[in-house]
Scaffold this motif. Structure first.
Motif, PDB file in Angstrom:
ATOM      1  N   ARG A   4       0.827  -1.202   0.000  1.00 37.33           N
ATOM      2  CA  ARG A   4       0.000   0.000   0.000  1.00 37.33           C
ATOM      3  C   ARG A   4       0.863   1.255   0.000  1.00 37.33           C
ATOM      4  N   ILE A   5       1.916   1.234   0.799  1.00 31.04           N
ATOM      5  CA  ILE A   5       2.839   2.377   0.866  1.00 31.04           C
ATOM      6  C   ILE A   5       3.542   2.574  -0.469  1.00 31.04           C
ATOM      7  N   LEU A   6       4.022   1.488  -1.058  1.00 34.88           N
ATOM      8  CA  LEU A   6       4.728   1.578  -2.338  1.00 34.88           C
ATOM      9  C   LEU A   6       3.791   2.044  -3.448  1.00 34.88           C
ATOM     10  N   GLN A   7       2.557   1.545  -3.458  1.00 29.37           N
ATOM     11  CA  GLN A   7       1.616   1.955  -4.493  1.00 29.37           C
ATOM     12  C   GLN A   7       1.261   3.433  -4.360  1.00 29.37           C
ATOM     13  N   ALA A   8       1.146   3.904  -3.128  1.00 25.72           N
ATOM     14  CA  ALA A   8       0.876   5.333  -2.923  1.00 25.72           C
ATOM     15  C   ALA A   8       2.042   6.172  -3.428  1.00 25.72           C
ATOM     16  N   VAL A  47       4.397   9.876  -7.437  1.00 30.82           N
ATOM     17  CA  VAL A  47       5.477  10.194  -8.368  1.00 30.82           C
ATOM     18  C   VAL A  47       4.963  10.227  -9.801  1.00 30.82           C
ATOM     19  N   PHE A  48       4.020   9.349 -10.113  1.00 27.91           N
ATOM     20  CA  PHE A  48       3.428   9.367 -11.458  1.00 27.91           C
ATOM     21  C   PHE A  48       2.758  10.716 -11.726  1.00 27.91           C
ATOM     22  N   ASP A  49       2.031  11.233 -10.751  1.00 25.41           N
ATOM     23  CA  ASP A  49       1.370  12.533 -10.909  1.00 25.41           C
ATOM     24  C   ASP A  49       2.395  13.632 -11.141  1.00 25.41           C
ATOM     25  N   GLN A  74      13.985  15.778 -14.394  1.00 26.78           N
ATOM     26  CA  GLN A  74      13.171  15.510 -13.212  1.00 26.78           C
ATOM     27  C   GLN A  74      12.115  14.438 -13.500  1.00 26.78           C
ATOM     28  N   ALA A  75      11.523  14.528 -14.696  1.00 27.61           N
ATOM     29  CA  ALA A  75      10.518  13.540 -15.080  1.00 27.61           C
ATOM     30  C   ALA A  75      11.155  12.163 -15.214  1.00 27.61           C
ATOM     31  N   ILE A 101       9.407   5.225 -10.047  1.00 28.34           N
ATOM     32  CA  ILE A 101       8.232   4.372 -10.238  1.00 28.34           C
ATOM     33  C   ILE A 101       8.669   2.949 -10.567  1.00 28.34           C
ATOM     34  N   GLN A 102       9.636   2.831 -11.452  1.00 27.13           N
ATOM     35  CA  GLN A 102      10.129   1.503 -11.826  1.00 27.13           C
ATOM     36  C   GLN A 102      10.729   0.782 -10.624  1.00 27.13           C
TER      37      GLN A 102
END
Length: 219
Positions: free
Chosen positions: A156-160, A165-167, A195-196, A203-204
C-alpha cells in the motif's frame, strides 16, 4: 503516510429496525456495517480488495457470549478479517460491568469513537508500533504484525508512492511537451525533463519492490 491507514469511520445514523422497533438479527446489517467500516478490518486495517475479496467476518465488538443483550445491536458490530476475528474470539479482559472497552493497558479500541493513529504508528516497513494504552495488547493478541499484513501495508505504501510520483512526472511532461514540440529546448526544459526521468525511474524501482514482495510472500 498516515492518510493511508485507519481512516476515521462513522456509523449509519439510523439502522433499520423491525416494525415493532426491535433490531433485526445481526446478520441483516452486514452490508451496512461493511460500508460504515469502509470495507476495512477495524483491527489490522486490511481492505477487502487487498485480500482478493475473500470475505470478512461480522464481528461483535463486545462479544455476544459476554454481552448477550448486544447480540443484534448494530452499534456493537464491526467488520474484521477472518483471522483477526478468530484471534479476537470472545476475548474481553475487563469486568463487563464497567462499560469500558479498555483500562489503559489491556482491552480494545472502539474504532468509531477514537482516532487509532493515537494508538498505533505505522512504519515504512509496514509494521504497527504501539503508542499508548492497549496497543501492545492488541498487537500481540491479534498478531497485527503477521507477515501477510506487513506485506499488504508495504504494498500500500509503495503503491501510494507510485501514484504520487506518477502525478509529478505527468505534470512535468504536460508542462514541457508544448515547448519540446515547438523546439524550445531551454535549460529549464532540459532540467524538467530530467526531473521527469528521475520520477519514472522511482516508479520503476517501486514496482520492482512490489514484485519482489509478491514473489517472496508465499502461498
Amino acid at each position: 503516510m498516515k492518510a493511508l491507514f485507519f481512516p476515521r469511520i462513522t456509523r449509519c445514523e439510523n439502522y433499520e429496525k423491525k416494525p415493532n422497533d426491535e433490531y433485526y438479527s445481526y446478520a441483516h446489517y452486514r452490508n451496512q456495517i461493511s460500508i460504515d467500516c469502509q470495507n476495512r478490518c477495524v483491527y489490522c486495517d486490511v481492505n477487502l480488495s487487498e485480500i482478493g475479496h475473500e470475505g470478512f467476518a461480522l464481528d461483535h465488538f463486545r462479544p455476544q457470549e459476554k454481552f448477550p443483550a448486544l447480540k443484534n445491536d448494530p452499534k456493537n458490530l464491526v467488520i474484521s478479517c477472518a483471522k483477526c476475528n478468530r484471534y479476537k474470539s470472545a476475548h474481553w479482559p475487563l469486568d463487563i460491568t464497567t462499560g469500558d472497552s479498555h483500562n489503559g493497558a489491556v482491552g480494545f479500541i472502539e474504532p468509531f469513537d477514537f482516532d487509532r493513529h493515537e494508538y498505533f504508528d505505522i512504519s515504512e516497513t509496514g509494521n504497527f508500533a504501539a503508542l499508548q494504552g492497549p496497543s501492545t495488547y492488541l498487537i500481540n493478541l491479534l498478531s497485527l504484525n503477521r507477515p501477510s499484513r506487513i506485506l499488504v501495508r508495504k504494498k500500500r505504501i509503495l503503491q501510494a508512492r507510485i501514484n504520487l510520483v506518477f502525478d509529478i512526472a505527468e505534470r512535468i511532461l504536460t508542462e514541457i511537451s508544448p515547448m519540446i514540440e515547438d523546439r524550445q529546448i531551454t535549460d529549464d526544459v532540459i532540467d524538467k525533463f530530467r526531473q521527469a526521468k528521475t520520477a519514472i525511474s522511482a516508479i520503476q524501482t517501486a514496482r520492482i519492490e512490489i514484485a519482489k514482495l509478491e514473489a517472496n510472500s508465499g502461498p
